[in-house]
Motif scaffolding. Structure first.
Motif, PDB file in Angstrom:
ATOM      1  N   SER A   8       2.759 -22.261  -8.189  1.00  0.00           N
ATOM      2  CA  SER A   8       1.970 -21.092  -7.772  1.00  0.00           C
ATOM      3  C   SER A   8       2.510 -20.490  -6.478  1.00  0.00           C
ATOM      4  O   SER A   8       2.227 -19.339  -6.165  1.00  0.00           O
ATOM      5  CB  SER A   8       0.500 -21.470  -7.622  1.00  0.00           C
ATOM      6  OG  SER A   8       0.348 -22.497  -6.666  1.00  0.00           O
ATOM      7  N   THR A   9       3.327 -21.224  -5.739  1.00  0.00           N
ATOM      8  CA  THR A   9       3.955 -20.719  -4.516  1.00  0.00           C
ATOM      9  C   THR A   9       5.151 -19.824  -4.820  1.00  0.00           C
ATOM     10  O   THR A   9       5.712 -19.213  -3.925  1.00  0.00           O
ATOM     11  CB  THR A   9       4.437 -21.889  -3.638  1.00  0.00           C
ATOM     12  OG1 THR A   9       5.370 -22.661  -4.398  1.00  0.00           O
ATOM     13  CG2 THR A   9       3.286 -22.750  -3.173  1.00  0.00           C
ATOM     14  N   GLY A  10       5.582 -19.802  -6.113  1.00  0.00           N
ATOM     15  CA  GLY A  10       6.735 -19.009  -6.509  1.00  0.00           C
ATOM     16  C   GLY A  10       8.011 -19.826  -6.597  1.00  0.00           C
ATOM     17  O   GLY A  10       9.039 -19.318  -7.032  1.00  0.00           O
ATOM     18  N   GLU A  11       7.961 -21.088  -6.189  1.00  0.00           N
ATOM     19  CA  GLU A  11       9.146 -21.944  -6.256  1.00  0.00           C
ATOM     20  C   GLU A  11       9.439 -22.332  -7.705  1.00  0.00           C
ATOM     21  O   GLU A  11       8.525 -22.585  -8.487  1.00  0.00           O
ATOM     22  CB  GLU A  11       8.922 -23.242  -5.478  1.00  0.00           C
ATOM     23  CG  GLU A  11       8.838 -23.096  -3.991  1.00  0.00           C
ATOM     24  CD  GLU A  11       8.505 -24.429  -3.349  1.00  0.00           C
ATOM     25  OE1 GLU A  11       9.405 -25.007  -2.719  1.00  0.00           O
ATOM     26  OE2 GLU A  11       7.353 -24.877  -3.493  1.00  0.00           O
ATOM     27  N   ASP A  12      10.727 -22.389  -8.026  1.00  0.00           N
ATOM     28  CA  ASP A  12      11.178 -22.958  -9.289  1.00  0.00           C
ATOM     29  C   ASP A  12      11.850 -24.274  -8.947  1.00  0.00           C
ATOM     30  O   ASP A  12      12.762 -24.323  -8.116  1.00  0.00           O
ATOM     31  CB  ASP A  12      12.172 -22.026  -9.992  1.00  0.00           C
ATOM     32  CG  ASP A  12      11.497 -20.787 -10.548  1.00  0.00           C
ATOM     33  OD1 ASP A  12      10.468 -20.935 -11.235  1.00  0.00           O
ATOM     34  OD2 ASP A  12      11.991 -19.678 -10.293  1.00  0.00           O
ATOM     35  N   VAL A  13      11.384 -25.358  -9.594  1.00  0.00           N
ATOM     36  CA  VAL A  13      11.879 -26.697  -9.295  1.00  0.00           C
ATOM     37  C   VAL A  13      12.429 -27.313 -10.581  1.00  0.00           C
ATOM     38  O   VAL A  13      11.757 -27.312 -11.609  1.00  0.00           O
ATOM     39  CB  VAL A  13      10.740 -27.577  -8.724  1.00  0.00           C
ATOM     40  CG1 VAL A  13      11.236 -28.993  -8.469  1.00  0.00           C
ATOM     41  CG2 VAL A  13      10.174 -26.969  -7.452  1.00  0.00           C
ATOM     42  N   ILE A  14      13.651 -27.838 -10.495  1.00  0.00           N
ATOM     43  CA  ILE A  14      14.262 -28.503 -11.646  1.00  0.00           C
ATOM     44  C   ILE A  14      14.357 -29.990 -11.361  1.00  0.00           C
ATOM     45  O   ILE A  14      14.642 -30.396 -10.230  1.00  0.00           O
ATOM     46  CB  ILE A  14      15.653 -27.904 -11.975  1.00  0.00           C
ATOM     47  CG1 ILE A  14      16.205 -28.513 -13.267  1.00  0.00           C
ATOM     48  CG2 ILE A  14      16.613 -28.060 -10.817  1.00  0.00           C
ATOM     49  CD1 ILE A  14      17.454 -27.829 -13.805  1.00  0.00           C
ATOM     50  N   LYS A  65      -1.480 -26.394  -9.589  1.00  0.00           N
ATOM     51  CA  LYS A  65      -0.494 -25.655  -8.782  1.00  0.00           C
ATOM     52  C   LYS A  65       0.728 -25.254  -9.599  1.00  0.00           C
ATOM     53  O   LYS A  65       1.616 -24.564  -9.112  1.00  0.00           O
ATOM     54  CB  LYS A  65      -0.032 -26.482  -7.581  1.00  0.00           C
ATOM     55  CG  LYS A  65      -1.148 -26.971  -6.693  1.00  0.00           C
ATOM     56  CD  LYS A  65      -1.850 -25.835  -5.996  1.00  0.00           C
ATOM     57  CE  LYS A  65      -2.835 -26.351  -4.990  1.00  0.00           C
ATOM     58  NZ  LYS A  65      -4.210 -26.129  -5.301  1.00  0.00           N
ATOM     59  N   VAL A  66       0.790 -25.724 -10.850  1.00  0.00           N
ATOM     60  CA  VAL A  66       1.931 -25.450 -11.735  1.00  0.00           C
ATOM     61  C   VAL A  66       1.562 -24.308 -12.672  1.00  0.00           C
ATOM     62  O   VAL A  66       0.552 -24.368 -13.370  1.00  0.00           O
ATOM     63  CB  VAL A  66       2.317 -26.704 -12.540  1.00  0.00           C
ATOM     64  CG1 VAL A  66       3.455 -26.404 -13.492  1.00  0.00           C
ATOM     65  CG2 VAL A  66       2.684 -27.844 -11.603  1.00  0.00           C
ATOM     66  N   ILE A  67       2.400 -23.269 -12.689  1.00  0.00           N
ATOM     67  CA  ILE A  67       2.157 -22.123 -13.570  1.00  0.00           C
ATOM     68  C   ILE A  67       2.701 -22.403 -14.961  1.00  0.00           C
ATOM     69  O   ILE A  67       2.030 -22.183 -15.963  1.00  0.00           O
ATOM     70  CB  ILE A  67       2.785 -20.840 -12.980  1.00  0.00           C
ATOM     71  CG1 ILE A  67       2.073 -20.494 -11.675  1.00  0.00           C
ATOM     72  CG2 ILE A  67       2.718 -19.696 -13.972  1.00  0.00           C
ATOM     73  CD1 ILE A  67       2.690 -19.361 -10.916  1.00  0.00           C
ATOM     74  N   THR A  68       3.941 -22.901 -15.040  1.00  0.00           N
ATOM     75  CA  THR A  68       4.553 -23.183 -16.334  1.00  0.00           C
ATOM     76  C   THR A  68       5.650 -24.224 -16.178  1.00  0.00           C
ATOM     77  O   THR A  68       6.195 -24.416 -15.094  1.00  0.00           O
ATOM     78  CB  THR A  68       5.121 -21.892 -16.979  1.00  0.00           C
ATOM     79  OG1 THR A  68       5.533 -22.168 -18.309  1.00  0.00           O
ATOM     80  CG2 THR A  68       6.281 -21.323 -16.191  1.00  0.00           C
ATOM     81  N   ILE A  69       5.972 -24.885 -17.291  1.00  0.00           N
ATOM     82  CA  ILE A  69       7.064 -25.853 -17.357  1.00  0.00           C
ATOM     83  C   ILE A  69       7.901 -25.477 -18.571  1.00  0.00           C
ATOM     84  O   ILE A  69       7.357 -25.219 -19.648  1.00  0.00           O
ATOM     85  CB  ILE A  69       6.537 -27.297 -17.495  1.00  0.00           C
ATOM     86  CG1 ILE A  69       5.716 -27.679 -16.253  1.00  0.00           C
ATOM     87  CG2 ILE A  69       7.682 -28.270 -17.717  1.00  0.00           C
ATOM     88  CD1 ILE A  69       5.031 -29.027 -16.358  1.00  0.00           C
ATOM     89  N   TYR A  70       9.229 -25.430 -18.389  1.00  0.00           N
ATOM     90  CA  TYR A  70      10.088 -24.999 -19.489  1.00  0.00           C
ATOM     91  C   TYR A  70      11.462 -25.649 -19.402  1.00  0.00           C
ATOM     92  O   TYR A  70      11.837 -26.194 -18.362  1.00  0.00           O
ATOM     93  CB  TYR A  70      10.210 -23.469 -19.511  1.00  0.00           C
ATOM     94  CG  TYR A  70      10.665 -22.865 -18.196  1.00  0.00           C
ATOM     95  CD1 TYR A  70      12.001 -22.576 -17.986  1.00  0.00           C
ATOM     96  CD2 TYR A  70       9.763 -22.589 -17.170  1.00  0.00           C
ATOM     97  CE1 TYR A  70      12.434 -22.022 -16.794  1.00  0.00           C
ATOM     98  CE2 TYR A  70      10.180 -22.037 -15.976  1.00  0.00           C
ATOM     99  CZ  TYR A  70      11.516 -21.753 -15.789  1.00  0.00           C
ATOM    100  OH  TYR A  70      11.935 -21.213 -14.598  1.00  0.00           O
TER     101      TYR A  70
END
Length: 104
Positions: A8-14, A65-70
């Motif tokens: 939700s902060t806009g970060e993309d984490v792998i 806090k997680v918008i999506t997982i892909y």
């Protein structure tokens, strides 16, 4: 399984992302940062350690806090594997040669 999660902060984490009830864990995680060297140039993605001030290998995040997982694209996955030192084992080539042609 290696996945990307958008927070939700806009970060993309792998990383190795796992959902466990009301939490999500990220192991060996990197933040994906888009970088543009100059106007008009293509955007490149940079991987930087996520939560670099922690000795923890696994970070826990509340699921709300997680918008999506892909699944990541192949080139992003390869870059992640290079950054983590994971060995990439290519599959056997699927070329058709004269010796493997069916007899008619």
């Amino acid at each position: 399984m290696i996945k990307i999660m958008r927070l939700s902060t806009g970060e993309d984490v792998i990383g190795e992302i796992n959902e466990e009830g009301s939490i999500v864990t990220a192991k060996d995680a990197f933040a994906i940062i888009p970088m543009q060297s100059s106007p008009g140039k293509p955007v490149q993605l940079m991987l930087t350690p996520w939560m670099p001030y922690s000795d923890d290998k696994t970070i826990t995040v509340d699921k709300d806090k997680v918008i999506t997982i892909y699944k990541p694209k192949v080139d992003i996955l390869k870059s992640y594997q290079q950054n983590t030192g994971q060995i990439i084992t290519p599959g056997k080539p699927g070329l058709i040669t004269e010796t493997s042609l069916p007899q008619v």
